[in-house]
Scaffold this active site. Structure first.
Site, PDB file in Angstrom:
ATOM      1  N   SER A  51       0.809  -1.225   0.000  1.00 52.23           N
ATOM      2  CA  SER A  51       0.000   0.000   0.000  1.00 52.23           C
ATOM      3  C   SER A  51       0.842   1.275   0.000  1.00 52.23           C
ATOM      4  CB  SER A  51      -0.968   0.021   1.182  1.00 52.23           C
ATOM      5  OG  SER A  51      -0.285   0.243   2.393  1.00 52.23           O
ATOM      6  N   LYS A  86       0.968   4.797   6.646  1.00 56.82           N
ATOM      7  CA  LYS A  86       0.315   5.658   5.648  1.00 56.82           C
ATOM      8  C   LYS A  86       0.926   7.047   5.703  1.00 56.82           C
ATOM      9  CE  LYS A  86      -2.950   2.645   4.555  1.00 56.82           C
ATOM     10  NZ  LYS A  86      -2.278   1.482   4.055  1.00 56.82           N
TER      11      LYS A  86
END
Length: 148
Positions: free
Chosen positions: A67, A104
Site C-alpha cells: 500500500s 500511511k
C-alpha cells in the site's frame, strides 16, 4: 547499551554501543550512464548516527503489503519509526487504527485527519465519528535488502 524495539519480534533488539561503521567511498553513484571513479579513498560513516536521531524513542517495524509502494516502502522493508518526532502533514507515519498498526502518509487539513495510501489500489483511511486513530510514530527510514 541502546535498544530498538522490534514489534515483529515483540522484544527489544540491542543496537551496539559502538557505532556501526561502514566504508564511505565518497563517490556519487549514477543510476544512468557509468562514470569512472575518481577517488576511491574510503572513510567511515556511522550508520546508527545517520539513521537514529532519538535512540530511546526509535523502534523497528517490518512493512507488509504494497500500500506504500509509491512512497518507496515495499513488502519486507524494515522501517525505523521515531516516536520523538512530532507528526506533520505529509509525514509517513505508523498509526493505530482499530487496534491494528498501519503505515500511511498523514494528511491534516482544517482539523481533519486522513491516512493516505501510496498506491491507488488501496483506499485512504478517514476516521469515522468516534473512531480512535492514534499516530504512533513517524517513519524516518526504510531499509531494504536486495536479492542476492
Amino acid at each position: 547499551m541502546t535498544y530498538l524495539y522490534d514489534l515483529q519480534a515483540g522484544a527489544p533488539v540491542a543496537v551496539a554501543a559502538l557505532p556501526l561503521l561502514v566504508a564511505d567511498l565518497g563517490a556519487v553513484v549514477h543510476a544512468g550512464f557509468p562514470s569512472p571513479a575518481e577517488d576511491l579513498g574510503a572513510k567511515r560513516i556511522d550508520l546508527t548516527a545517520q539513521l537514529v536521531k532519538h535512540p530511546q524513542a526509535t523502534f523497528t517495524m517490518r512493512a507488509r503489503g504494497d500500500s506504500m509502494r509509491e512512497a518507496g516502502i515495499f513488502d519486507g522493508d524494515v522501517l525505523l519509526v521515531d516516536k520523538a518526532v512530532t507528526p506533520r502533514s505529509g509525514h509517513i507515519v505508523i498509526a493505530v487504527v482499530d487496534g491494528e498498526f498501519v503505515c500511511k502518509q498523514l494528511q491534516l487539513r482544517a482539523g481533519r485527519m486522513k491516512l493516505k495510501a501510496a498506491n491507488p489500489s488501496y483506499p485512504d483511511i478517514v476516521p469515522r465519528e468516534g473512531q480512535v486513530v492514534e499516530v504512533w510514530g513517524v517513519v524516518t527510514a526504510s531499509i531494504k535488502t536486495m536479492p542476492l
